[in-house]
Design a protein around this motif. Sequence first.
Motif, PDB file in Angstrom:
ATOM      1  N   ARG A  66       0.632  -1.136  -0.101  1.00 51.51           N
ATOM      2  CA  ARG A  66      -0.014  -0.169  -0.057  1.00 51.51           C
ATOM      3  C   ARG A  66       1.200   0.891   0.192  1.00 51.51           C
ATOM      4  O   ARG A  66       0.307   2.161  -0.345  1.00 51.51           O
ATOM      5  CB  ARG A  66      -0.799   0.201   1.169  1.00 51.51           C
ATOM      6  CG  ARG A  66      -1.787   1.050   1.494  1.00 51.51           C
ATOM      7  CD  ARG A  66      -2.744   1.092   1.826  1.00 51.51           C
ATOM      8  NE  ARG A  66      -4.187   1.779   1.014  1.00 51.51           N
ATOM      9  CZ  ARG A  66      -4.594   3.002   1.974  1.00 51.51           C
ATOM     10  NH1 ARG A  66      -4.369   2.267   3.516  1.00 51.51           N
ATOM     11  NH2 ARG A  66      -5.522   3.294   2.353  1.00 51.51           N
ATOM     12  N   GLU A  69       1.467   1.877  -3.844  1.00 52.56           N
ATOM     13  CA  GLU A  69       0.500   1.995  -4.331  1.00 52.56           C
ATOM     14  C   GLU A  69      -0.467   3.776  -3.584  1.00 52.56           C
ATOM     15  O   GLU A  69       0.163   4.475  -4.745  1.00 52.56           O
ATOM     16  CB  GLU A  69      -0.988   1.407  -3.661  1.00 52.56           C
ATOM     17  CG  GLU A  69      -2.284   1.999  -4.272  1.00 52.56           C
ATOM     18  CD  GLU A  69      -3.877   1.585  -4.288  1.00 52.56           C
ATOM     19  OE1 GLU A  69      -4.383   1.021  -4.376  1.00 52.56           O
ATOM     20  OE2 GLU A  69      -3.597   1.420  -2.575  1.00 52.56           O
ATOM     21  N   TRP A 109      -1.145  -7.239  -5.550  1.00 52.06           N
ATOM     22  CA  TRP A 109      -2.345  -6.603  -5.220  1.00 52.06           C
ATOM     23  C   TRP A 109      -3.963  -6.835  -6.229  1.00 52.06           C
ATOM     24  O   TRP A 109      -4.834  -6.834  -4.770  1.00 52.06           O
ATOM     25  CB  TRP A 109      -2.320  -5.044  -6.181  1.00 52.06           C
ATOM     26  CG  TRP A 109      -3.764  -4.241  -6.496  1.00 52.06           C
ATOM     27  CD1 TRP A 109      -3.554  -3.222  -5.501  1.00 52.06           C
ATOM     28  CD2 TRP A 109      -4.706  -4.467  -6.526  1.00 52.06           C
ATOM     29  NE1 TRP A 109      -5.549  -2.626  -5.268  1.00 52.06           N
ATOM     30  CE2 TRP A 109      -5.273  -3.834  -6.631  1.00 52.06           C
ATOM     31  CE3 TRP A 109      -5.327  -4.811  -8.015  1.00 52.06           C
ATOM     32  CZ2 TRP A 109      -6.752  -3.074  -7.389  1.00 52.06           C
ATOM     33  CZ3 TRP A 109      -6.235  -4.856  -9.071  1.00 52.06           C
ATOM     34  CH2 TRP A 109      -7.058  -3.459  -8.753  1.00 52.06           C
ATOM     35  N   TYR A 113      -6.301  -8.233  -2.857  1.00 51.75           N
ATOM     36  CA  TYR A 113      -8.067  -7.803  -3.397  1.00 51.75           C
ATOM     37  C   TYR A 113      -8.525  -8.570  -3.397  1.00 51.75           C
ATOM     38  O   TYR A 113     -10.032  -8.442  -2.606  1.00 51.75           O
ATOM     39  CB  TYR A 113      -7.798  -6.916  -4.871  1.00 51.75           C
ATOM     40  CG  TYR A 113      -9.133  -5.908  -5.194  1.00 51.75           C
ATOM     41  CD1 TYR A 113      -9.151  -4.136  -4.687  1.00 51.75           C
ATOM     42  CD2 TYR A 113     -10.068  -6.305  -5.119  1.00 51.75           C
ATOM     43  CE1 TYR A 113      -9.656  -3.513  -4.894  1.00 51.75           C
ATOM     44  CE2 TYR A 113     -11.309  -5.545  -5.554  1.00 51.75           C
ATOM     45  CZ  TYR A 113     -10.841  -4.006  -5.186  1.00 51.75           C
ATOM     46  OH  TYR A 113     -12.491  -2.990  -5.780  1.00 51.75           O
ATOM     47  N   ASP A 130     -10.348  -0.180   1.123  1.00 50.08           N
ATOM     48  CA  ASP A 130      -9.243   1.426   1.350  1.00 50.08           C
ATOM     49  C   ASP A 130      -8.624   1.543  -0.079  1.00 50.08           C
ATOM     50  O   ASP A 130      -8.348   2.244  -0.250  1.00 50.08           O
ATOM     51  CB  ASP A 130      -8.195   0.832   2.300  1.00 50.08           C
ATOM     52  CG  ASP A 130      -8.534   0.704   3.474  1.00 50.08           C
ATOM     53  OD1 ASP A 130      -9.324   1.035   4.145  1.00 50.08           O
ATOM     54  OD2 ASP A 130      -7.755  -0.261   4.515  1.00 50.08           O
ATOM     55  N   THR A 131      -8.069   0.135  -1.258  1.00 43.88           N
ATOM     56  CA  THR A 131      -7.399   0.448  -2.360  1.00 43.88           C
ATOM     57  C   THR A 131      -8.974   1.744  -3.002  1.00 43.88           C
ATOM     58  O   THR A 131      -8.550   2.304  -3.418  1.00 43.88           O
ATOM     59  CB  THR A 131      -6.815   0.127  -2.903  1.00 43.88           C
ATOM     60  OG1 THR A 131      -6.358  -0.067  -4.204  1.00 43.88           O
ATOM     61  CG2 THR A 131      -8.102  -1.147  -3.303  1.00 43.88           C
ATOM     62  N   ASP A 134      -8.700   5.246  -1.952  1.00 42.48           N
ATOM     63  CA  ASP A 134      -6.940   5.695  -1.930  1.00 42.48           C
ATOM     64  C   ASP A 134      -7.554   6.108  -3.842  1.00 42.48           C
ATOM     65  O   ASP A 134      -7.315   6.958  -3.956  1.00 42.48           O
ATOM     66  CB  ASP A 134      -5.991   4.891  -1.776  1.00 42.48           C
ATOM     67  CG  ASP A 134      -5.755   4.477  -1.011  1.00 42.48           C
ATOM     68  OD1 ASP A 134      -6.294   5.486  -0.221  1.00 42.48           O
ATOM     69  OD2 ASP A 134      -4.911   3.311  -0.413  1.00 42.48           O
ATOM     70  N   TRP A 135      -8.047   5.573  -4.841  1.00 38.19           N
ATOM     71  CA  TRP A 135      -7.467   5.544  -6.557  1.00 38.19           C
ATOM     72  C   TRP A 135      -8.911   7.122  -6.720  1.00 38.19           C
ATOM     73  O   TRP A 135      -9.242   7.549  -7.706  1.00 38.19           O
ATOM     74  CB  TRP A 135      -8.436   4.291  -6.461  1.00 38.19           C
ATOM     75  CG  TRP A 135      -6.494   3.663  -6.725  1.00 38.19           C
ATOM     76  CD1 TRP A 135      -6.733   2.347  -5.819  1.00 38.19           C
ATOM     77  CD2 TRP A 135      -6.126   3.516  -7.900  1.00 38.19           C
ATOM     78  NE1 TRP A 135      -5.122   2.021  -6.882  1.00 38.19           N
ATOM     79  CE2 TRP A 135      -5.093   2.572  -7.446  1.00 38.19           C
ATOM     80  CE3 TRP A 135      -5.776   4.404  -9.310  1.00 38.19           C
ATOM     81  CZ2 TRP A 135      -3.737   2.555  -8.732  1.00 38.19           C
ATOM     82  CZ3 TRP A 135      -4.440   4.438 -10.226  1.00 38.19           C
ATOM     83  CH2 TRP A 135      -3.760   3.255  -9.367  1.00 38.19           C
TER      84      TRP A 135
END
Length: 190
Positions: A66, A69, A109, A113, A130-131, A134-135
């Motif tokens: 992360r 990322e 990733w 995921y 969370d990802t 973030d994106w």
Amino acid sequence: MADTSTAPSARHTELLELAYGYVRRHGLTDLSLRPLAAEIGSSPRVLLFLFGSKDGLVRALLARARQDELELLRNLRDQVPPPAGLPAAGERIWSWLSDPAHRPLLIMWLEAYAHSLVDPDGPWSHFAADTVTDWLDVLAAAQPPTERDTPEALARRTGLLAVLRGALIDLLATGDRSRTTAAVHQHLRP
């Protein structure tokens, strides 16, 4: 069990980086401490001492992934000023995602995921959600501030994120960079 109240030791940091390289080459799904420890010059006992458990090690590896990322997202945010808009952000992100040099990280990733979705209480907990956040945040930064908080703007960045993620999964499955890039470009330039 590892003491997490202080900064990690140099050995902890060194082994985390070596383990991170290992899982980028071999994946997380069937991670076994013995082969990992042998390849990185440690022992399962040391890894358990430093990370508390195998799940603790997986959590540390996901946190490390992360970090990469979030660094990527910060760089993308800095390279695509808000007036450039979502198409420019999408182009920049796709260029990074489709770069063959990033394939090992992206496979890791994708593994994390998927595990986050099927094992929400395990060490993968919240990784997928969370990802996504973030994106969506980096895509929001590419939208004009006056539009950013509208439902329509959220729908547009969610749609772009879905296209990028879908194209990435397809690219990782097939290796067909030309076709997936053409599809992303078609979406970005209707």
